[in-house]
Design an enzyme around this catalytic site. Structure first.
Site, PDB file in Angstrom:
ATOM      1  N   ASP A 267       0.845  -1.205   0.000  1.00 23.52           N
ATOM      2  CA  ASP A 267       0.000   0.000   0.000  1.00 23.52           C
ATOM      3  C   ASP A 267       0.876   1.249   0.000  1.00 23.52           C
ATOM      4  O   ASP A 267       1.632   1.476   0.953  1.00 23.52           O
ATOM      5  CB  ASP A 267      -0.899  -0.050   1.243  1.00 23.52           C
ATOM      6  CG  ASP A 267      -2.022   0.976   1.203  1.00 23.52           C
ATOM      7  OD1 ASP A 267      -1.996   1.856   0.332  1.00 23.52           O
ATOM      8  OD2 ASP A 267      -2.916   0.877   2.053  1.00 23.52           O
ATOM      9  N   HIS A 361     -10.038  -1.182  -6.914  1.00 25.47           N
ATOM     10  CA  HIS A 361      -9.690   0.024  -6.150  1.00 25.47           C
ATOM     11  C   HIS A 361      -8.553   0.808  -6.815  1.00 25.47           C
ATOM     12  O   HIS A 361      -8.625   2.040  -6.926  1.00 25.47           O
ATOM     13  CB  HIS A 361      -9.307  -0.385  -4.722  1.00 25.47           C
ATOM     14  CG  HIS A 361      -8.950   0.742  -3.831  1.00 25.47           C
ATOM     15  ND1 HIS A 361      -9.889   1.509  -3.168  1.00 25.47           N
ATOM     16  CD2 HIS A 361      -7.739   1.243  -3.469  1.00 25.47           C
ATOM     17  CE1 HIS A 361      -9.273   2.425  -2.448  1.00 25.47           C
ATOM     18  NE2 HIS A 361      -7.969   2.300  -2.605  1.00 25.47           N
TER      19      HIS A 361
HETATM   20  C1  LIG Z   1     -10.263   8.647  -1.023  1.00 26.31           C
HETATM   21  C2  LIG Z   1      -9.096   8.114  -1.085  1.00 26.31           C
HETATM   22  C3  LIG Z   1      -8.719   6.745  -0.691  1.00 26.31           C
HETATM   23  C4  LIG Z   1      -9.184   5.951   0.333  1.00 26.31           C
HETATM   24  C5  LIG Z   1     -10.233   6.309   1.368  1.00 26.31           C
HETATM   25  C6  LIG Z   1      -8.471   4.723   0.274  1.00 26.31           C
HETATM   26  C7  LIG Z   1      -8.624   3.645   1.155  1.00 26.31           C
HETATM   27  C8  LIG Z   1      -7.896   2.469   1.116  1.00 26.31           C
HETATM   28  N1  LIG Z   1      -6.967   2.090   0.193  1.00 26.31           N
HETATM   29  C9  LIG Z   1      -6.471   0.859   0.468  1.00 26.31           C
HETATM   30  C10 LIG Z   1      -5.503   0.123  -0.235  1.00 26.31           C
HETATM   31  C11 LIG Z   1      -4.879   0.528  -1.426  1.00 26.31           C
HETATM   32  N2  LIG Z   1      -5.037   1.718  -2.060  1.00 26.31           N
HETATM   33  C12 LIG Z   1      -4.274   1.741  -3.191  1.00 26.31           C
HETATM   34  C13 LIG Z   1      -4.153   2.777  -4.083  1.00 26.31           C
HETATM   35  C14 LIG Z   1      -4.763   4.031  -3.946  1.00 26.31           C
HETATM   36  N3  LIG Z   1      -5.740   4.393  -3.047  1.00 26.31           N
HETATM   37  C15 LIG Z   1      -6.058   5.718  -3.205  1.00 26.31           C
HETATM   38  C16 LIG Z   1      -7.003   6.443  -2.474  1.00 26.31           C
HETATM   39  C17 LIG Z   1      -7.722   5.986  -1.382  1.00 26.31           C
HETATM   40  N4  LIG Z   1      -7.608   4.786  -0.773  1.00 26.31           N
HETATM   41  C18 LIG Z   1      -5.250   6.219  -4.261  1.00 26.31           C
HETATM   42  C19 LIG Z   1      -5.289   7.648  -4.757  1.00 26.31           C
HETATM   43  C20 LIG Z   1      -4.463   5.188  -4.724  1.00 26.31           C
HETATM   44  C21 LIG Z   1      -3.435   5.257  -5.866  1.00 26.31           C
HETATM   45  C22 LIG Z   1      -4.071   5.174  -7.205  1.00 26.31           C
HETATM   46  C23 LIG Z   1      -3.062   5.294  -8.303  1.00 26.31           C
HETATM   47  O1  LIG Z   1      -2.640   6.417  -8.610  1.00 26.31           O
HETATM   48  O2  LIG Z   1      -2.647   4.278  -8.838  1.00 26.31           O
HETATM   49  C24 LIG Z   1      -3.579   0.494  -3.308  1.00 26.31           C
HETATM   50  C25 LIG Z   1      -2.656   0.069  -4.457  1.00 26.31           C
HETATM   51  C26 LIG Z   1      -1.230   0.399  -4.248  1.00 26.31           C
HETATM   52  C27 LIG Z   1      -0.927   1.875  -4.159  1.00 26.31           C
HETATM   53  O3  LIG Z   1      -0.771   2.568  -5.165  1.00 26.31           O
HETATM   54  O4  LIG Z   1      -0.851   2.354  -3.051  1.00 26.31           O
HETATM   55  C28 LIG Z   1      -3.953  -0.260  -2.200  1.00 26.31           C
HETATM   56  C29 LIG Z   1      -3.466  -1.632  -1.833  1.00 26.31           C
HETATM   57  C30 LIG Z   1      -7.127   0.426   1.652  1.00 26.31           C
HETATM   58  C31 LIG Z   1      -6.874  -0.884   2.320  1.00 26.31           C
HETATM   59  C32 LIG Z   1      -7.989   1.419   2.052  1.00 26.31           C
HETATM   60  C33 LIG Z   1      -8.902   1.483   3.203  1.00 26.31           C
HETATM   61  C34 LIG Z   1      -8.793   0.793   4.288  1.00 26.31           C
HETATM   62 FE   LIG Z   2      -6.479   3.172  -1.508  1.00 25.08          FE
END
Ligand SMILES: C=CC1=C(C)c2cc3[nH]c(cc4nc(cc5[nH]c(cc1n2)c(C)c5CCC(=O)O)C(CCC(=O)O)=C4C)c(C)c3C=C
Ligand SMILES: [Fe+2]
Length: 453
Positions: A267, A361
């Protein structure tokens, strides 16, 4: 995402400090720089006296470790005055700077321990008391981040430890401005976040007049800072809510790696990088931005997101990977390659179906799917035991940073609210939005330009 696993990550190869610069603590390394550390003849068991810095005492700590190692003694006193102290490890010596263009705790590498705490001003406390509090907090933060004692009544909890990458970050919530008569200074970016259909928010654990984020690579150093900050509040403010979090410890992995969350996913991969041309524009209010007191500041969205781990862990691996759109083992996109390979949104499998599902996601959170909206995610995991129904009270203290929440968190969360495959495995339980001013110049305290402007 930057290296999140080694202490070196705090100093190199991570989001730079935009002028802050990070370097090891001065004078923390050996008895050579601590000429008058107590010796075997004069063991110092007392709490550090006022005016004696913890940095000075670090020489004692090193000497103590050496004595124990050398003779296996139970006393823990330095063996002889002439012996050199063992240097702190780089983890303890790593230091973030208090003064700088931006506050610390925004672009620094994730720390292994975190506390986020919101305060409400006490009845009757206004602008004057708030200014005095921010002055006290800034003085405490400056000293503790340098590995020194708190200015008053130090508890000795962090004694023997170095700065350990301690960061202390201060922000103002929407309600602060009416409490202090500063409504005209309230940025429109602090307008309350819209309600999202999936919100299950607990108001008593949301928002607050003031917000403090503490991070460190040592649990005692972080707790020490938390207590000092809470005690500084005195009669001016009281704790509204507090949450405690953690990340992987520096050095736990064989090589620097992106962090994992409690679902086991890599993440942080696609976080904006400081070397990106638009990084500053996305994360920080410009130096000439509005309001003037928020120059070089940022807005923090804080969401306590419960993970429904019993449900998540029942999902087979391929299904878990389709929820995110990335491999659990490596964080690589399901379209192929390594963690850092660009995701191919069009790629279809033999069955003709998209390999990265439309509701994955990591597909729907991308800036190119949200009109360019982007944020810097800098979370802590949390675990507060089990709920009454026996399920783990665990998840993510999701903290994201942006120059404007309406061009960062809000559009992306709107999209997630409409159809994120992850949504049935998570629950947003608390929320806060805070204006985090730029860093304090030497001789200044955080928020001075607001409170004395
Ligand atoms: C509103 C914004 C976001 C929330 C709320 C959110 C919750 C959340 N995310 C994960 C796990 C992962 N998120 C990943 C990517 C990712 N998530 C957000 C935004 C929110 N996440 C963004 C902007 C991104 C990147 C998108 C991109 O530009 O590619 C990933 C993939 C790996 C990474 O890029 O970090 C994971 C895994 C959880 C578990 C969670 C709530 C508990
Ligand atoms: Fe996320």
């Amino acid at each position: 995402m930057a290296d999140q696993s080694t202490p070196r990550a705090s100093c190199e190869g991570v989001p730079s400090q935009q002028g802050r610069g990070r370097r090891p603590a001065e004078g923390t390394k050996s008895a050579g720089s601590v000429p008058d550390a107590p010796t075997a003849a004069e063991p110092d068991r007392s709490a550090p006296a006022a005016g004696i810095s913890r940095r000075r005492l670090l020489g004692t700590a090193g000497a103590t470790g050496l004595a124990l190692g050398a003779v296996g003694g139970a006393t823990g006193y330095a063996a002889a005055p002439s012996e050199k102290a063992t240097p702190l490890t780089s983890l303890g010596a790593d230091r973030a700077m208090f003064h700088g263009k931006h506050q610390s705790g925004i672009t620094d590498a994730l720390q292994s321990r975190g506390h986020v705490v919101a305060f409400d001003l006490a009845p009757g406390a206004g602008r004057k008391e708030a200014a005095a509090l921010l002055r006290r907090w800034s003085a405490t933060a400056e000293r503790l981040m340098a590995g020194e004692n708190a200015p008053h009544d130090d508890t000795a909890v962090a004694r023997d430890a170095g700065p350990s990458s301690l960061t202390i970050t201060f922000g103002f919530g929407h309600s602060f401005f009416s409490r202090t008569g500063l409504q005209k200074q309230r940025p429109s970016a602090l307008d309350p976040l819209p309600a999202f259909s999936s919100d299950r928010l607990d108001a008593s654990r949301s928002n607050g007049d003031l917000w403090v984020q503490i991070g460190a690579n040592d649990a005692l150093v972080a707790f020490h800072a938390l207590r000092a900050i809470q005690k500084d509040a005195g009669s001016a403010a009281r704790v509204r809510w507090q949450m405690n979090g953690f990340n992987r410890s520096p050095g736990a992995t064989a090589r620097p790696m992106t962090a994992r969350n409690l679902m086991g996913q890599v993440d942080g991969t696609n976080n904006p990088k400081p070397e990106d041309a638009d990084f500053d524009r996305r994360v920080f209010v410009p130096a000439k931005g509005e309001p003037v007191w928020m120059a070089n500041g940022s807005y923090a969205v804080v969401r306590r997101i419960r993970m429904l781990l019993d449900d998540w862990e029942k999902l087979a691996l391929p299904a878990q990977e389709e929820v995110i759109g990335r491999r659990k083992s490596t964080g690589a996109p399901l379209s192929g390659g390594t963690e850092t390979t660009e995701m191919d949104l069009e790629k279809a499998g033999r069955d003709g179906k998209l390999v990265v599902p439309l509701n994955a996601h990591a597909r729907i959170t991308r800036p190119d799917q949200n009109g360019g909206a982007a944020m810097l995610r800098r979370p802590f995991s949390y675990h507060d035991g089990n709920a009454a129904d026996g399920t783990p009270d665990a998840g993510l203290l999701f903290i994201c940073w942006q120059a404007d929440p309406l061009r960062g968190f809000v559009p992306v969360q709107r999209k997630l609210d409409r159809g994120d495959a992850l949504s049935q495995y998570i629950r947003h339980e608390a929320s806060g939005l805070f204006a985090v001013p730029g860093g304090a110049a030497k001789g200044e305290y955080v928020g001075q330009r607001l409170l004395e402007g």
